[in-house]
Design a protein around this motif. Structure first.
Motif, PDB file in Angstrom:
ATOM      1  N   LEU A  27      24.323 -27.272 -25.286  1.00 56.34           N
ATOM      2  CA  LEU A  27      23.754 -25.942 -25.141  1.00 56.34           C
ATOM      3  C   LEU A  27      24.900 -24.958 -24.962  1.00 56.34           C
ATOM      4  CD1 LEU A  27      21.033 -26.882 -22.546  1.00 56.34           C
ATOM      5  CD2 LEU A  27      20.631 -26.308 -24.922  1.00 56.34           C
ATOM      6  N   ARG A  28      24.812 -23.849 -25.580  1.00 60.55           N
ATOM      7  CA  ARG A  28      25.895 -22.895 -25.418  1.00 60.55           C
ATOM      8  C   ARG A  28      25.349 -21.589 -24.867  1.00 60.55           C
ATOM      9  NH1 ARG A  28      25.969 -19.445 -29.957  1.00 60.55           N
ATOM     10  NH2 ARG A  28      24.705 -20.228 -31.661  1.00 60.55           N
ATOM     11  N   MET A  29      26.146 -20.957 -24.107  1.00 56.43           N
ATOM     12  CA  MET A  29      25.760 -19.709 -23.487  1.00 56.43           C
ATOM     13  C   MET A  29      26.105 -18.558 -24.407  1.00 56.43           C
ATOM     14  SD  MET A  29      24.538 -20.633 -20.598  1.00 56.43           S
ATOM     15  CE  MET A  29      24.516 -19.093 -19.701  1.00 56.43           C
ATOM     16  N   GLU A  30      25.180 -17.664 -24.507  1.00 61.20           N
ATOM     17  CA  GLU A  30      25.442 -16.454 -25.262  1.00 61.20           C
ATOM     18  C   GLU A  30      24.957 -15.278 -24.439  1.00 61.20           C
ATOM     19  OE1 GLU A  30      24.779 -18.172 -29.779  1.00 61.20           O
ATOM     20  OE2 GLU A  30      23.566 -16.537 -29.010  1.00 61.20           O
ATOM     21  N   LEU A  48      20.750 -19.309 -23.193  1.00 60.92           N
ATOM     22  CA  LEU A  48      21.032 -20.737 -23.344  1.00 60.92           C
ATOM     23  C   LEU A  48      20.397 -21.219 -24.647  1.00 60.92           C
ATOM     24  CD1 LEU A  48      22.432 -22.836 -21.556  1.00 60.92           C
ATOM     25  CD2 LEU A  48      20.217 -23.411 -20.598  1.00 60.92           C
ATOM     26  N   ARG A  49      21.242 -21.830 -25.498  1.00 59.41           N
ATOM     27  CA  ARG A  49      20.720 -22.187 -26.819  1.00 59.41           C
ATOM     28  C   ARG A  49      21.424 -23.432 -27.337  1.00 59.41           C
ATOM     29  NH1 ARG A  49      19.909 -17.536 -31.526  1.00 59.41           N
ATOM     30  NH2 ARG A  49      17.996 -18.452 -32.387  1.00 59.41           N
ATOM     31  N   PHE A  50      20.716 -24.283 -28.065  1.00 63.56           N
ATOM     32  CA  PHE A  50      21.368 -25.424 -28.697  1.00 63.56           C
ATOM     33  C   PHE A  50      22.339 -24.900 -29.759  1.00 63.56           C
ATOM     34  CE2 PHE A  50      17.541 -27.473 -27.007  1.00 63.56           C
ATOM     35  CZ  PHE A  50      18.121 -28.576 -26.387  1.00 63.56           C
ATOM     36  N   LYS A  51      23.511 -25.527 -29.827  1.00 63.30           N
ATOM     37  CA  LYS A  51      24.603 -24.963 -30.608  1.00 63.30           C
ATOM     38  C   LYS A  51      24.329 -24.899 -32.104  1.00 63.30           C
ATOM     39  CE  LYS A  51      27.043 -29.390 -30.824  1.00 63.30           C
ATOM     40  NZ  LYS A  51      28.284 -30.095 -30.465  1.00 63.30           N
ATOM     41  N   GLU A  52      23.419 -25.750 -32.585  1.00 66.04           N
ATOM     42  CA  GLU A  52      23.179 -25.768 -34.032  1.00 66.04           C
ATOM     43  C   GLU A  52      22.245 -24.645 -34.491  1.00 66.04           C
ATOM     44  OE1 GLU A  52      22.298 -28.036 -31.822  1.00 66.04           O
ATOM     45  OE2 GLU A  52      20.563 -29.235 -32.445  1.00 66.04           O
ATOM     46  N   LYS A 441      14.108 -25.445 -14.118  1.00 65.43           N
ATOM     47  CA  LYS A 441      13.933 -24.012 -13.875  1.00 65.43           C
ATOM     48  C   LYS A 441      15.034 -23.196 -14.539  1.00 65.43           C
ATOM     49  CE  LYS A 441      13.385 -20.663 -10.107  1.00 65.43           C
ATOM     50  NZ  LYS A 441      13.389 -20.482  -8.638  1.00 65.43           N
ATOM     51  N   GLY A 442      16.260 -23.712 -14.449  1.00 63.62           N
ATOM     52  CA  GLY A 442      17.377 -23.022 -15.097  1.00 63.62           C
ATOM     53  C   GLY A 442      17.222 -22.997 -16.613  1.00 63.62           C
ATOM     54  N   LEU A 443      16.732 -24.117 -17.168  1.00 64.05           N
ATOM     55  CA  LEU A 443      16.510 -24.161 -18.615  1.00 64.05           C
ATOM     56  C   LEU A 443      15.466 -23.135 -19.039  1.00 64.05           C
ATOM     57  CD1 LEU A 443      16.365 -28.020 -19.172  1.00 64.05           C
ATOM     58  CD2 LEU A 443      18.211 -26.506 -19.865  1.00 64.05           C
ATOM     59  N   LEU A 444      14.364 -23.098 -18.308  1.00 63.86           N
ATOM     60  CA  LEU A 444      13.288 -22.176 -18.665  1.00 63.86           C
ATOM     61  C   LEU A 444      13.758 -20.724 -18.600  1.00 63.86           C
ATOM     62  CD1 LEU A 444      10.320 -23.865 -16.734  1.00 63.86           C
ATOM     63  CD2 LEU A 444      10.648 -23.802 -19.205  1.00 63.86           C
ATOM     64  N   GLN A 445      14.564 -20.425 -17.597  1.00 65.21           N
ATOM     65  CA  GLN A 445      15.050 -19.053 -17.460  1.00 65.21           C
ATOM     66  C   GLN A 445      16.023 -18.677 -18.560  1.00 65.21           C
ATOM     67  OE1 GLN A 445      16.602 -19.222 -13.463  1.00 65.21           O
ATOM     68  NE2 GLN A 445      14.678 -18.550 -12.548  1.00 65.21           N
ATOM     69  N   GLY A 446      16.776 -19.686 -19.050  1.00 64.57           N
ATOM     70  CA  GLY A 446      17.817 -19.377 -20.024  1.00 64.57           C
ATOM     71  C   GLY A 446      17.398 -19.511 -21.473  1.00 64.57           C
ATOM     72  N   MET A 447      16.390 -20.318 -21.755  1.00 65.34           N
ATOM     73  CA  MET A 447      16.071 -20.641 -23.150  1.00 65.34           C
ATOM     74  C   MET A 447      15.026 -19.730 -23.777  1.00 65.34           C
ATOM     75  SD  MET A 447      16.049 -24.812 -22.822  1.00 65.34           S
ATOM     76  CE  MET A 447      16.665 -25.347 -24.399  1.00 65.34           C
ATOM     77  N   PHE A 448      14.302 -18.988 -22.934  1.00 70.09           N
ATOM     78  CA  PHE A 448      13.249 -18.123 -23.488  1.00 70.09           C
ATOM     79  C   PHE A 448      13.609 -16.651 -23.336  1.00 70.09           C
ATOM     80  CE2 PHE A 448      10.785 -21.933 -22.128  1.00 70.09           C
ATOM     81  CZ  PHE A 448      10.384 -22.332 -23.394  1.00 70.09           C
ATOM     82  N   VAL A 449      13.283 -15.869 -24.347  1.00 72.19           N
ATOM     83  CA  VAL A 449      13.488 -14.416 -24.275  1.00 72.19           C
ATOM     84  C   VAL A 449      12.158 -13.728 -24.559  1.00 72.19           C
ATOM     85  CG1 VAL A 449      15.891 -14.453 -24.891  1.00 72.19           C
ATOM     86  CG2 VAL A 449      14.177 -14.356 -26.712  1.00 72.19           C
TER      87      VAL A 449
END
Length: 449
Positions: A27-30, A48-52, A441-449
Motif C-alpha cells: 500500500l502506498r501513501m498519497e 492509502l492505495r495498493f501500488k498497482e 480502522k486505519g485501513l478504512l480511514q485511509g482507503m476510502f474517499v
C-alpha cells in the motif's frame, strides 16, 4: 459468495507476519493535496492505495447504480434456527452481522411464496431503528436464496461490473453512516426509506481495485473473527477448569506425585482479617498523581481476578489513605445488583491506595487463589449475603461468615498459577484483537474517499 474474483489477501497473523508486513508495504501513501496541484480534475485520491492502482475515482449517485427494494415480513415467532428456510431479519443486522454476511444463523417456517429471496449480490440496510446512526449499518449478503425480512432496504446492482458489493458495504459503513443518519425521520423510531438512499453518492475506483480492497478488508475481518472465537474458547475452558478445581473433581499432586490432603472447611473470618478502604473521590484522581489507586467501581469495569497493573493515580496524602499489602483481595462494598457485587480481585502489589466502598480481605493464604475461588465457586454465596434493593451493600461482617474450603498453601499456589496462565493467554488474544481492529480502522480511514 462475493462477486469479486481476487483471492483473499493473506490475513494478518498476529499482525506481525512477513505476509502482513509485505501487504502493508504494497500500500502506498498519497497525499491528496499533491494530486490536487498536478491535476485539478482528479481530486478524489485516497491516502492509502495498493501500488498497482492509480486510476480515477468516479462519483456515482446511488440511483445510477442500484436497484432498490424491501424485504417481506418475517415475524419473530416465524424465525428460529430450528426452522428450514435461511433468513435475515432487520434487527439481526444490528447485533448479529457486520459488513459481510457469509453465514446466516436464523431460519423461517413461512411458505416460500410469501418470501423475498436473495441472489447473493444484495446490500442490506435496516430501514428503522432506535438510533439513527444504526440505520446506516450496511451488510453485503453474499449468499443466494436467503429470505430477506421486512424493514430492510435492499440494494442490488442496476448494471453489472460497476461495483463490488463488499467494497460498497464497507464504504457505506465508513463514509455514509452519518449522512444516512441525517436522512432519518421520526422521533422514538427513526426511519430511512429507499427514496432517501437514492440521493446518496458513492465514490468508486475501478472494479479490480474495489475487489482487491474488498478481499483485503474481508481477510482482516476473518482474522478478527478467528481471534474472537479463540478468546471465547479460552474463556469457556477457564470456566470449566475452575468448576473442576473448586469442586474437588480436579486435583493437583505434590512434587512426589502424591495427593494433597483434603481441603479443610473454615469460615472466611477464621483465615483472614478485614479492612475497609478509604474514600478517593473521582475529583481526587489525577493523571500525574504520585500514588496508584483503585476505586471500587473499577472492579466492575477495568479489572479481573488479578490486578498487577493499576491505571488510576491520586495526589491524596498517603497518611489519609489505606494502602494495600501484597495479595490483598478486594470486593466492592456497594453495587447495583447482588451478582455484580460478588466480584473479587487480588491486588498483586503493595502500596496501592484502596478507595472507599472496598472490602479488603488480608490473609496468609494465596490471594490469587482466593480471588478465583470467591469469584467462581462462591460467587452466588457472596451474592446471597449482600443486602439492599436499589443499591446493594456487602459488609465484612457478612463476608466473615462465608464457608470456604482451604487447601494447603502449595496446592493454592498451583491452582493460582494454572488459572493465571490461562488469563495471560486470554489477555494476549484480546490484545491481538485490539491491534487488528485498530489496523482495520486505519485501513478504512485511509482507503476510502
Amino acid at each position: 459468495m462475493a462477486a469479486h474474483t481476487d483471492k483473499p489477501t493473506p490475513s494478518l497473523r498476529g499482525g506481525t507476519t512477513k505476509q502482513s508486513v509485505e501487504t502493508k508495504q504494497s500500500l502506498r501513501m498519497e497525499r491528496s493535496e499533491a494530486k490536487h496541484s498536478v491535476d485539478a480534475t482528479r481530486t478524489l485520491v485516497p491516502k492509502l492505495r495498493f501500488k498497482e492502482f492509480d486510476g480515477d475515482i468516479v462519483k456515482y449517485l446511488f440511483s445510477d447504480i442500484f436497484l432498490f427494494s424491501t424485504g417481506k415480513n418475517i415475524k419473530q415467532n416465524e424465525a428460529s434456527p430450528e426452522f428450514e428456510t435461511p433468513c435475515v431479519r432487520y434487527g439481526e443486522l444490528y447485533h448479529m452481522y457486520n459488513e459481510v454476511i457469509n453465514d446466516v444463523i436464523n431460519k423461517t417456517n413461512l411458505d416460500k411464496s410469501e418470501l423475498l429471496f436473495s441472489k447473493g449480490d444484495e446490500i442490506l440496510l435496516p430501514s428503522a431503528g432506535e438510533d439513527p446512526l444504526d440505520i446506516g449499518s450496511a451488510s453485503a449478503l453474499t449468499l443466494e436464496n436467503i429470505a430477506i425480512g421486512r424493514t430492510i432496504n435492499v440494494l442490488r446492482p442496476l448494471n453489472k461490473n460497476i461495483y463490488s458489493q463488499i467494497y460498497a458495504s464497507y464504504y457505506i459503513n465508513q463514509k455514509l453512516r452519518k449522512k444516512i443518519s441525517t436522512l432519518a425521520k421520526g422521533s422514538s423510531i427513526s426511519n430511512v426509506y429507499n427514496s432517501d438512499l437514492k440521493t446518496l453518492k458513492i465514490n468508486l475506483p475501478s472494479l479490480p481495485e474495489q475487489q482487491k480492497i474488498a478481499s483485503f478488508l474481508s481477510a482482516v475481518d476473518e482474522k478478527i473473527q478467528q481471534l474472537t472465537k479463540k478468546k471465547a474458547l479460552l474463556e469457556q475452558y477457564k470456566k470449566g477448569v475452575m468448576q473442576q478445581l473448586f469442586s474437588g473433581k480436579l486435583r493437583f499432586k505434590d512434587e512426589n506425585g502424591k495427593a494433597y490432603p483434603d481441603w479443610e472447611e473454615k469460615r472466611l473470618g477464621e483465615i483472614a482479617s478485614f479492612l475497609k478502604g478509604k474514600g478517593i473521590s473521582k475529583a481526587d484522581l489525577s493523571l500525574n498523581g504520585k500514588l496508584k489507586c483503585i476505586r471500587y467501581g473499577e472492579l466492575y469495569t477495568v479489572y479481573g481476578e488479578t490486578i498487577d497493573k493499576v491505571f488510576s493515580k491520586t495526589n491524596v496524602a498517603e497518611k489519609e489513605l489505606v494502602m494495600s499489602e501484597k495479595g490483598d483481595v478486594i470486593i466492592p462494598a456497594s453495587g447495583e445488583t447482588q451478582i455484580d457485587i460478588a466480584t473479587a480481585s487480588c491486588v498483586i502489589n503493595a502500596n496501592i491506595a484502596l478507595g472507599g466502598d472496598l472490602n479488603i480481605i488480608r490473609s496468609a493464604n494465596n490471594g490469587i487463589f482466593l480471588a478465583y475461588y470467591l469469584n467462581s465457586a462462591l460467587k452466588f454465596d457472596i451474592a446471597r449475603l449482600s443486602q439492599g434493593v436499589s443499591v446493594v451493600h456487602l459488609y465484612s461482617s457478612q463476608l466473615k461468615t462465608l464457608k470456604i474450603g482451604v487447601p494447603q498453601i502449595e496446592e493454592q499456589q498451583k491452582i493460582a498459577t494454572y488459572l493465571s496462565n490461562i488469563d495471560t493467554k486470554i489477555e494476549s488474544v484480546n490484545n491481538q484483537i485490539t491491534k487488528t481492529q485498530s489496523f482495520k480502522k486505519g485501513l478504512l480511514q485511509g482507503m476510502f474517499v
